[in-house]
Motif scaffolding. Structure first.
Motif, PDB file in Angstrom:
ATOM      1  N   GLU A   3      35.222  38.387  63.593  1.00 33.27           N
ATOM      2  CA  GLU A   3      35.223  39.560  62.726  1.00 33.27           C
ATOM      3  C   GLU A   3      35.772  39.228  61.336  1.00 33.27           C
ATOM      4  O   GLU A   3      35.359  39.850  60.355  1.00 33.27           O
ATOM      5  CB  GLU A   3      36.023  40.696  63.364  1.00 33.27           C
ATOM      6  CG  GLU A   3      35.254  41.523  64.358  1.00 33.27           C
ATOM      7  CD  GLU A   3      34.813  40.760  65.609  1.00 33.27           C
ATOM      8  OE1 GLU A   3      35.505  39.799  65.998  1.00 33.27           O
ATOM      9  OE2 GLU A   3      33.788  41.128  66.197  1.00 33.27           O
ATOM     10  N   GLU A  33      33.031  45.755  61.123  1.00 31.60           N
ATOM     11  CA  GLU A  33      33.596  44.478  61.559  1.00 31.60           C
ATOM     12  C   GLU A  33      35.118  44.471  61.388  1.00 31.60           C
ATOM     13  O   GLU A  33      35.836  43.921  62.224  1.00 31.60           O
ATOM     14  CB  GLU A  33      32.945  43.316  60.809  1.00 31.60           C
ATOM     15  CG  GLU A  33      31.470  43.134  61.097  1.00 31.60           C
ATOM     16  CD  GLU A  33      31.161  42.903  62.568  1.00 31.60           C
ATOM     17  OE1 GLU A  33      32.021  42.403  63.312  1.00 31.60           O
ATOM     18  OE2 GLU A  33      30.036  43.247  62.992  1.00 31.60           O
ATOM     19  N   HIS A  36      36.477  46.275  64.261  1.00 34.71           N
ATOM     20  CA  HIS A  36      36.465  45.427  65.469  1.00 34.71           C
ATOM     21  C   HIS A  36      37.680  44.503  65.443  1.00 34.71           C
ATOM     22  O   HIS A  36      38.345  44.298  66.456  1.00 34.71           O
ATOM     23  CB  HIS A  36      35.198  44.573  65.540  1.00 34.71           C
ATOM     24  CG  HIS A  36      33.929  45.356  65.624  1.00 34.71           C
ATOM     25  ND1 HIS A  36      32.700  44.780  65.408  1.00 34.71           N
ATOM     26  CD2 HIS A  36      33.710  46.660  65.891  1.00 34.71           C
ATOM     27  CE1 HIS A  36      31.761  45.715  65.533  1.00 34.71           C
ATOM     28  NE2 HIS A  36      32.353  46.860  65.839  1.00 34.71           N
TER      29      HIS A  36
HETATM   30 FE   FE2 Z   1      32.100  42.644  65.467  1.00 33.45          FE
END
Ligand code: FE2
Length: 151
Positions: A3, A33, A36
Motif C-alpha cells: 500500500e 490504498e 488499506h
Molecule cells: Fe490495497
C-alpha cells in the motif's frame, strides 16, 4: 508495504496528469490504498500488544515484502498494455515500465511512501533512518525514471 507503493504511485500519477478524470480516479485510488495501509497498520498495532515483534524483525518483514513486490508483475502488465504484439522481454519491459512510472514521481511522493514503510517497522518516520532511506529511494527512483529503455 504494498500500500505504501500503490498509494504513492497513484498520488504521483494524480499529480503528474492534467486530465481531470484521471486525476480524480488516481486521487480516489491513492486514498483507498492509504486506508488499506491504515487498516494493516492498526492490525499490526493490535497484534503487537499480544505478540510483540522487535523493530529489527519488523524491518526484516518490511524489506522482505518490498523485495517480493519487485517481481515482474507490473512489467508484464505494462508489456501487455503497450506491446502485446511483440514477445515479452522481462528486462526491457521492466526498464520501460520503470521509466514511464518512476518519471511521474516527485520527491514528496517517494518521501511519503518511504515514511509509511519506516513507520510499519516501528522506527520514527521523521527520524534519521527515514531520511536516509528517503534519500536512497529518491536517488533510485529518479535515476530509473530517467533510465534508458532497452530496444
Ligand atoms: Fe490495497
Amino acid at each position: 508495504v504494498v500500500e505504501s507503493g500503490t498509494s504513492s504511485l497513484y498520488s504521483a500519477i494524480r499529480d503528474a496528469t492534467d486530465g481531470p478524470v484521471l486525476k480524480a480516479i488516481c486521487h480516489r485510488i491513492a486514498g483507498d490504498e492509504f486506508r488499506h495501509y491504515r487498516l494493516f497498520y492498526d492490525t499490526i498495532d493490535a497484534y503487537q500488544a499480544i505478540e510483540p515483534l522487535a523493530w529489527l524483525r519488523r524491518l526484516q518483514v518490511v524489506v522482505g515484502r518490498f523485495i517480493e513486490v519487485d517481481d515482474d508483475e507490473l512489467a508484464f502488465a505494462f508489456h501487455c498494455a503497450n506491446s502485446p504484439d511483440r514477445p515479452y522481454n522481462r528486462r526491457d519491459s521492466t526498464l520501460a515500465f520503470q521509466r514511464t512510472a518512476f518519471s511521474r514521481y516527485r520527491q514528496p511522493h517517494v518521501a511519503r511512501g518511504v515514511r509509511m514503510m519506516v513507520k510499519a517497522t516501528g522506527l520514527d518516520p521523521q527520524g534519521r533512518a527515514a531520511r536516509l532511506a528517503i534519500d536512497a529511494m529518491w536517488w533510485i527512483i529518479s535515476r530509473r525514471g530517467r533510465g534508458p529503455v532497452a530496444g
